[in-house]
Design a protein around this motif. Structure first.
Motif, PDB file in Angstrom:
ATOM      1  N   LYS A 103       0.551  -1.038  -0.405  1.00 15.85           N
ATOM      2  CA  LYS A 103       0.031  -0.089   0.027  1.00 15.85           C
ATOM      3  C   LYS A 103       0.626   1.380   0.096  1.00 15.85           C
ATOM      4  O   LYS A 103       1.463   1.164   0.488  1.00 15.85           O
ATOM      5  CB  LYS A 103      -0.749  -0.240   1.071  1.00 15.85           C
ATOM      6  CG  LYS A 103      -1.744   1.273   1.644  1.00 15.85           C
ATOM      7  CD  LYS A 103      -2.627   1.050   2.828  1.00 15.85           C
ATOM      8  CE  LYS A 103      -2.694   1.985   3.333  1.00 15.85           C
ATOM      9  NZ  LYS A 103      -3.706   2.289   4.901  1.00 15.85           N
ATOM     10  N   ILE A 121      -0.094   4.797  -0.282  1.00 15.51           N
ATOM     11  CA  ILE A 121      -0.814   5.474  -0.127  1.00 15.51           C
ATOM     12  C   ILE A 121       0.592   7.189   0.595  1.00 15.51           C
ATOM     13  O   ILE A 121       0.405   6.852   2.390  1.00 15.51           O
ATOM     14  CB  ILE A 121      -2.165   6.227   0.799  1.00 15.51           C
ATOM     15  CG1 ILE A 121      -3.018   4.558   0.194  1.00 15.51           C
ATOM     16  CG2 ILE A 121      -3.047   6.827   1.683  1.00 15.51           C
ATOM     17  CD1 ILE A 121      -3.347   5.413  -1.005  1.00 15.51           C
ATOM     18  N   ASP A 138      -2.385  10.393   3.682  1.00 11.75           N
ATOM     19  CA  ASP A 138      -4.719   9.868   3.539  1.00 11.75           C
ATOM     20  C   ASP A 138      -5.346  11.085   4.750  1.00 11.75           C
ATOM     21  O   ASP A 138      -5.049  11.012   5.938  1.00 11.75           O
ATOM     22  CB  ASP A 138      -4.740   8.386   4.641  1.00 11.75           C
ATOM     23  CG  ASP A 138      -6.243   8.572   4.521  1.00 11.75           C
ATOM     24  OD1 ASP A 138      -6.806   8.488   3.719  1.00 11.75           O
ATOM     25  OD2 ASP A 138      -6.203   6.771   5.189  1.00 11.75           O
ATOM     26  N   ASP A 186       1.425   6.043   5.962  1.00 16.22           N
ATOM     27  CA  ASP A 186       0.386   5.501   5.555  1.00 16.22           C
ATOM     28  C   ASP A 186       1.002   4.784   4.596  1.00 16.22           C
ATOM     29  O   ASP A 186       0.077   3.684   3.433  1.00 16.22           O
ATOM     30  CB  ASP A 186      -0.878   6.370   4.636  1.00 16.22           C
ATOM     31  CG  ASP A 186      -2.192   5.527   5.604  1.00 16.22           C
ATOM     32  OD1 ASP A 186      -1.848   4.279   6.276  1.00 16.22           O
ATOM     33  OD2 ASP A 186      -2.951   5.795   4.543  1.00 16.22           O
ATOM     34  N   GLY A 241      -7.149   2.488   0.836  1.00 18.67           N
ATOM     35  CA  GLY A 241      -5.487   0.994   1.009  1.00 18.67           C
ATOM     36  C   GLY A 241      -6.811   0.025   0.817  1.00 18.67           C
ATOM     37  O   GLY A 241      -5.511  -0.336  -0.567  1.00 18.67           O
ATOM     38  N   ARG A 242      -7.400  -0.462   0.906  1.00 12.51           N
ATOM     39  CA  ARG A 242      -8.431  -2.141   0.058  1.00 12.51           C
ATOM     40  C   ARG A 242      -8.371  -1.704  -1.191  1.00 12.51           C
ATOM     41  O   ARG A 242      -8.248  -2.531  -2.077  1.00 12.51           O
ATOM     42  CB  ARG A 242      -8.952  -2.643   0.918  1.00 12.51           C
ATOM     43  CG  ARG A 242     -10.883  -1.716   0.956  1.00 12.51           C
ATOM     44  CD  ARG A 242     -11.210  -2.238   2.424  1.00 12.51           C
ATOM     45  NE  ARG A 242     -11.114  -1.397   3.452  1.00 12.51           N
ATOM     46  CZ  ARG A 242     -11.476  -1.890   4.523  1.00 12.51           C
ATOM     47  NH1 ARG A 242     -12.086  -2.606   4.891  1.00 12.51           N
ATOM     48  NH2 ARG A 242     -11.322  -1.223   5.543  1.00 12.51           N
ATOM     49  N   LEU A 266      -4.815  -1.359  -3.115  1.00 13.07           N
ATOM     50  CA  LEU A 266      -4.373  -3.179  -2.845  1.00 13.07           C
ATOM     51  C   LEU A 266      -5.158  -3.846  -3.941  1.00 13.07           C
ATOM     52  O   LEU A 266      -4.555  -4.901  -4.593  1.00 13.07           O
ATOM     53  CB  LEU A 266      -4.279  -3.478  -1.413  1.00 13.07           C
ATOM     54  CG  LEU A 266      -3.702  -2.869  -0.384  1.00 13.07           C
ATOM     55  CD1 LEU A 266      -3.701  -3.054   0.542  1.00 13.07           C
ATOM     56  CD2 LEU A 266      -2.366  -3.266  -1.280  1.00 13.07           C
ATOM     57  N   ASP A 276       0.260  -9.479   0.640  1.00 17.82           N
ATOM     58  CA  ASP A 276       0.373  -8.114   0.347  1.00 17.82           C
ATOM     59  C   ASP A 276       0.321  -7.614   2.586  1.00 17.82           C
ATOM     60  O   ASP A 276       0.591  -7.762   3.250  1.00 17.82           O
ATOM     61  CB  ASP A 276      -1.034  -7.459   0.073  1.00 17.82           C
ATOM     62  CG  ASP A 276      -2.102  -7.874   1.495  1.00 17.82           C
ATOM     63  OD1 ASP A 276      -2.178  -6.900   1.629  1.00 17.82           O
ATOM     64  OD2 ASP A 276      -2.889  -9.122   0.676  1.00 17.82           O
ATOM     65  N   ALA A 326       0.433  -3.568   4.493  1.00 17.82           N
ATOM     66  CA  ALA A 326      -0.320  -2.417   4.658  1.00 17.82           C
ATOM     67  C   ALA A 326      -0.689  -1.968   5.545  1.00 17.82           C
ATOM     68  O   ALA A 326      -0.829  -3.027   6.246  1.00 17.82           O
ATOM     69  CB  ALA A 326      -1.598  -2.749   3.716  1.00 17.82           C
ATOM     70  N   LEU A 374      -3.696  -0.990   7.590  1.00 19.48           N
ATOM     71  CA  LEU A 374      -4.387  -0.998   6.661  1.00 19.48           C
ATOM     72  C   LEU A 374      -6.083  -0.578   7.435  1.00 19.48           C
ATOM     73  O   LEU A 374      -7.168   0.395   6.914  1.00 19.48           O
ATOM     74  CB  LEU A 374      -5.311  -1.962   6.211  1.00 19.48           C
ATOM     75  CG  LEU A 374      -5.893  -2.337   4.940  1.00 19.48           C
ATOM     76  CD1 LEU A 374      -5.750  -1.618   3.862  1.00 19.48           C
ATOM     77  CD2 LEU A 374      -6.205  -4.157   4.354  1.00 19.48           C
ATOM     78  N   ASP A 405      -1.847  -6.604   7.938  1.00 25.18           N
ATOM     79  CA  ASP A 405      -2.130  -5.825   8.345  1.00 25.18           C
ATOM     80  C   ASP A 405      -0.773  -4.721   9.690  1.00 25.18           C
ATOM     81  O   ASP A 405      -1.063  -5.640  10.926  1.00 25.18           O
ATOM     82  CB  ASP A 405      -3.372  -6.031   9.183  1.00 25.18           C
ATOM     83  CG  ASP A 405      -3.799  -4.691   8.857  1.00 25.18           C
ATOM     84  OD1 ASP A 405      -3.071  -3.261   9.230  1.00 25.18           O
ATOM     85  OD2 ASP A 405      -5.385  -4.106   9.503  1.00 25.18           O
TER      86      ASP A 405
END
Length: 505
Positions: free
Chosen positions: A270, A272, A275, A293, A355-356, A359, A377, A379, A381, A471
């Motif tokens: 992720k 970002i 955010d 993020d 984020g999802r 992704l 993955d 993130a 999240l 996560d």
């Protein structure tokens, strides 16, 4: 005007003091401090650190340990137990009797990797502000962990003339140089991730992050591709999240291909770069740390940077979905329906669950175009993961038992622990939408099981391949220094990914 940023990592080069690799550079090329490996303490070292304890120890006497009081008596006087993280500072005579040198006796506990990592961090922190530190490596135990802990604890990131002044040079004395160099390589990769995470978002746009990935690729022999504005047509999630910002989104792909790879692993991060929450706006307190993020994307870039150095036996593709989730007249709205890569539609009920969305595009692309054996993955999240596990554990979701076990083991060995979380099938129906294939959050807006719901959403885009979701919302950022962790971005995920990807070598 760009802000000058200075990342600092005390690192090391060869025993004969040939010019060695400096710490990771900032966007503006500010170098880090440096150190060396050697056969004995540097004559001019401000401090010498010597191991002791119930585990492996250094010789009780040596020319550079001259003291009118026997070492054993000194340690007994201070009631030292030799526990990892314990440091006893005593004055001794410098070589040749020319003044006083400070010696740090550092506890090594049982000599395990975890103990030595903690010990290395303790001596590096005690040497803060000093010009140099010589660390005698225990005769047994994991020298890589000792070096890793010391170097990461000596990391600092400042803007302008920051107050943080870590030790300028660390010399590792004795030990296996290959182990020490391995620890240094891991620390440098984690420091790179920290640099990326700690850079202010006034500098760190999606385009900036893509440029850092290109620089890493050039320096590490990786292939690189970047999808920019007009090329993102099918990536509806990335476009939707980034459409409210003046800084356009992008997708970065890094590629590492060794000879005769044993498998193909895709890492998805992720990215970002800031955010706000979008139109589902975060409160001020919730926004202060949001330059971090993109910590998942930073972990992917940094892990990819070290694969060649470790001769990783698997092919690895890294995907970083980069966007800034901002507010403007063009920002996506709650209730919008977007089309993700591959054609699935998603009703966006909360723009702060962005984020999802980015992704999902990357995961769907990996399944459709890259044919991976494993997908992982990473993130920051959900806040729900932090509520559940705090700041010392990452949440792990996985569809494959072997993959989950390997990642947990890699995290334990590397000092980045994971806790396996359940993918509860009963909760999947929370993501049903009346107008699209899926909703991006629980349609009842209850907020319950938020981390599980996010993982179930991502699973929809993996094509049934072996997949794990990390996560890292809790451990990716730290509010204070502790052990080898420094305040700010921690680089969490880099060490465990490198251990997992190189475990077969």
């Amino acid at each position: 005007m760009p802000i000058e940023t200075t990342p600092v990592l005390a690192d090391a080069h060869s025993a004969h003091r040939a010019h060695g690799a400096h710490s990771p550079q900032s966007a503006h090329g500010a170098p880090g401090t440096h150190g060396a490996y050697g056969a004995g303490p540097a004559p001019d070292a401000d401090l010498v650190a010597v191991p002791f304890g119930p585990g492996p120890t250094a010789p009780a006497s040596a020319p550079w340990l001259e003291s009118p009081v026997p070492v054993d008596a000194l340690l007994a006087h201070y009631e030292a137990k030799g526990e990892p993280g314990e440091v006893v500072e005593v004055p001794t005579v410098r070589d040749g009797g020319g003044g006083v040198r400070r010696v740090l006796f550092y506890g090594v506990g049982d000599g395990s990797a975890a103990a030595l990592r903690k010990a290395g961090a303790a001596v590096a922190r005690r040497a803060k502000g000093r010009a140099s530190l010589s660390v005698v490596v225990p005769s047994e135990g994991d020298g890589a962990a000792l070096a890793e802990g010391a170097l990461l604890a000596a990391y600092a990131f400042t803007v302008g003339n920051g107050r943080s002044k870590p030790v300028g040079e660390i010399v590792f004395v004795g030990g296996d140089e290959r182990d020490l160099k391995r620890g240094e390589a891991v620390a440098r990769a984690a420091a790179l991730a920290r640099d990326l995470v700690n850079t202010p978002s006034s500098v760190k746009t999606p385009a900036w992050l893509a440029e850092q990935a290109k620089a890493v690729a050039a320096g590490s022999g990786l292939g690189v591709r970047v999808w920019e504005e007009s090329e993102l047509g099918e990536f509806g999630g990335i476009r939707a999240v980034g459409q409210g910002s003046i800084s356009p989104p992008c997708l970065v792909q890094l590629s590492y291909t060794p000879e005769n790879p044993r498998a193909h692993v895709v890492l998805v991060g992720k990215g970002i770069t800031f955010d706000t929450g979008g139109l589902s706006l975060k409160p001020t307190e919730g926004m202060k740390a949001m330059k971090t993020d993109m910590a998942g994307g930073a972990a992917v870039i940094a892990a990819m940077s070290a694969l060649a150095a470790f001769d990783a036996p698997v092919r690895v593709t890294g995907l970083v979905a980069c966007a800034e989730n901002s507010i403007s007249g063009s920002a996506q709205r709650p209730g919008d329906v977007i089309t993700q890569y591959g054609g699935r539609t998603v009703e966006v009920l909360n723009t702060d669950a962005e984020g999802r969305l980015v992704l999902a595009d990357a995961l769907a692309y990996a399944h459709a175009e890259l044919d991976p054996d494993v997908v992982i993955d990473v993130a920051t999240l959900t806040g729900a993961a932090k509520v559940a596990l705090g700041v010392n554990l990452g949440a792990l979701y996985a569809t494959d038992e072997s993959l989950a076990a390997d990642l947990v083991a890699a995290g334990e060995a590397g000092g980045e622990r994971l806790w396996r979380m359940p993918l509860i099938e009963d909760y999947r129906e929370m993501l049903d939408s009346d107008v699209a294939d899926l909703a991006n959050v629980d349609r009842r807006m209850s907020g319950a099981a938020g981390s599980i719901a996010a993982a179930l959403f991502l699973r929809e885009f993996t094509g049934g391949r072996p997949w794990a979701h990390l996560d890292i919302a809790g451990p990716a950022r730290a509010a204070s220094d502790e052990g080898e962790i420094t305040k700010g971005g921690t680089g969490f995920g880099v060490r465990l990914l490198l251990r997992y990807l190189t475990a077969a070598s």
